[in-house]
Design a protein around this motif. Sequence first.
Motif, PDB file in Angstrom:
ATOM      1  N   THR A   8      -2.817  -0.345  11.213  1.00 31.60           N
ATOM      2  CA  THR A   8      -3.013  -1.795  11.243  1.00 31.60           C
ATOM      3  C   THR A   8      -2.365  -2.380   9.997  1.00 31.60           C
ATOM      4  N   ASN A   9      -1.824  -3.585  10.119  1.00 37.82           N
ATOM      5  CA  ASN A   9      -1.302  -4.235   8.923  1.00 37.82           C
ATOM      6  C   ASN A   9      -2.378  -5.123   8.323  1.00 37.82           C
ATOM      7  N   SER A  10      -2.054  -5.782   7.209  1.00 33.84           N
ATOM      8  CA  SER A  10      -3.103  -6.492   6.485  1.00 33.84           C
ATOM      9  C   SER A  10      -3.611  -7.703   7.255  1.00 33.84           C
ATOM     10  N   GLU A  22       8.477 -10.148  10.693  1.00 31.17           N
ATOM     11  CA  GLU A  22       7.460  -9.092  10.666  1.00 31.17           C
ATOM     12  C   GLU A  22       6.967  -8.798  12.082  1.00 31.17           C
ATOM     13  N   TYR A  23       5.706  -9.120  12.337  1.00 31.86           N
ATOM     14  CA  TYR A  23       5.144  -8.813  13.649  1.00 31.86           C
ATOM     15  C   TYR A  23       4.552 -10.058  14.285  1.00 31.86           C
TER      16      TYR A  23
END
Lengths: 366, 331
Positions: free
Chosen positions: A51-53, A188-189
């Motif tokens: 998972t990203n932040s 990014e995402y």
Amino acid sequence: MGKTIAKKSDHVNALKSLIGNQIFIPIAALLLLVIFHLIMDPSFFAIKMGTNSAGNAVLSGYLITILDSGSELAILAIGMTLVTAASGGQDISVGATIAIAGSVILRVLCGTNSRPDSLQAPIIVAFLVACVAGMLCGAFNGILVAKFKIQPMVATLILFTAGRSIAAWINNNELPVISDKTFTYFGEYIPGIPIPTPFFIAMACVLVIALVLKFTNLRLYIQSVGINEGASKLNGLNPAFVKFLSFVILGLCVAVAGLIKVSRISTINYSVIAKDIEMDAILAVALGGNALGGGKFNMTASILGAYVIQCLTTTLYKFNVQSDALPAYKAVVVIALVVFSAPMVKEKAAELGKKIKKNKKAGEVA
Amino acid sequence: MKKKLLAALLVGAMVLGMVGCGSKSSDATAGSAAASTSGDLIKVGIINNDPNESGYRTANDADMKAMFTEENGYEASFAYSLKNDEQITAAQKFIQDGVDYLLLSAADTAGWDSVLKDAQDAGIRVILFDRTIDADESLYEASIVSDMAKEGETAVTWLKDQGLDSINVIHIQGVMGSAAQQGRTGALDDAAAAGDLTIVDQQTAEWNAEKAQQIVQSAIDAGKDFNVIYAENDDMAKGAVAALDKANISHGVGKDVVVMGFDCNAWALEELLNQNWNYDGQCNPFQASYIDEVIKTIQDGGTPEEKVIIMEEKGFDATTITQDDVDKYGI
């Protein structure tokens, strides 16, 4: 990731027919890197789910990093291939025009205040304005090359030198920072999608150019102008316009790459953004086996070449090669490419092959 | 015909270029013309690098312009160039104009002897700021500079005082060989050699945020164990943080990774204020007040106490920084 694996099995099946094919060069280079990593450290190929932040599930690993970071290069390779094929020269101003396009995006989004709390304009508007700016830069280069018959590298030297100052001037020399999270989606995402957005943008560009090449006569026109300008003129083509068009398309590619670049860090640094990316883009075209003197081109090979270069860069980072030494390693690749594709070397190699065969036969007879 | 067209085009480009450059210098001359109407102002000629060069330079130029005004008793002319020979030409022009003081941030350290001698013969006092030069000390009154090595030491001392169990640093360097890189790297290297901390990864990102992002990304992909990012400027720290965010590695006050940057950009200090970063070291661009002091001393018949004046530079800690600091020191 899926792409590389598919390419690999293709390669095994159709090895023989491939060696004569243009796309053989980037695939061979990619294969070399893959084998190198399998021997050195197979964990290079590991892909993890994390998972990203922001709390989104995202994929991570070297391969994802390559697909992510290589996107801008792949997009630029599309335009650079067309410019190379049509004009027989390269555009060295793409890094500087990325700075201009990025600066335009931030200028439109921020308005007059360089640190806005909210976006002053929809992102799509900013992007479209940047596309116009990128295409104008492309048109400027294109007119110099097509109309005034200036060497492409000399013509684009103008923007190469002046572009970053122009980019700084667009934003009054300020460094805008965008705090809006939606702007980071492009670099990014997008929440809920575990694959980096730049990859999708690159694939969309690839799809568009594939459709254009399939359903229009662009490929035929560009190749015929690149192979023989006089003959194509006699056949009713307008070589100046075809060259001009190729530069405008590159300008559009530059604007897309610029969007990704500024979105990655939500700000811009005029003097270092996309630094030296033009060399990588040209290298991608060369690695794709395209003649740098113009003429026939293979788009797939160029795009693959772009990812191979990113793979090389990531590999060198992995092995802690000092990043200011990276260009030296790339130079080695360029030298190898140029030497192996030189007609003299090809002839010699062919002769050598024949000799060996002859000797073998002679040995068998004796 | 083609050649003529090309020639016309090139001439056009040159004219445009001159107009572009001219607009800046005409601003300056207009300013000095307006000032010369009143009598007893101190005439200063200021030679600086191009303000577009960086945020540091922009802040530096703005500071100079704010200090050397008519209200403060100065009549200032400005000249900008990143090239040494153009700066020397500008200096010669200022000498002919008969300025009282020549303020100089030299593009290159060499080649200044003869022009500074001319200045001395003409009774013009020279004050260096930001950059030193290779010339005899007698040729200038004072030199006001940053001590990059001290900036590095302040940062490393701060890091050692954080009470971390072990310090594993990813060190992102600036352009190799630049004064800022050498100073800021030196302190960290010394600390590593003394065994106070471990450098997990040391790479130059050439002041570039994207490269810093790739370097940190690579370290994360490789599963390296680190708890400090020591980036030699704010841009690179931002790039590094982007990579940390991607991998969900928490950073900032009381989090997994300590983030350190340099230069004190306003946006970077805000990151500190929000406790996303931990430390930012200042590289002080505000030399004008120091220069003002030196000039006042000389006008009163004194001499500056020291030839080389090292500016006071702060290091900001996220736990103690205030909004006032951001407004005052952010560039």
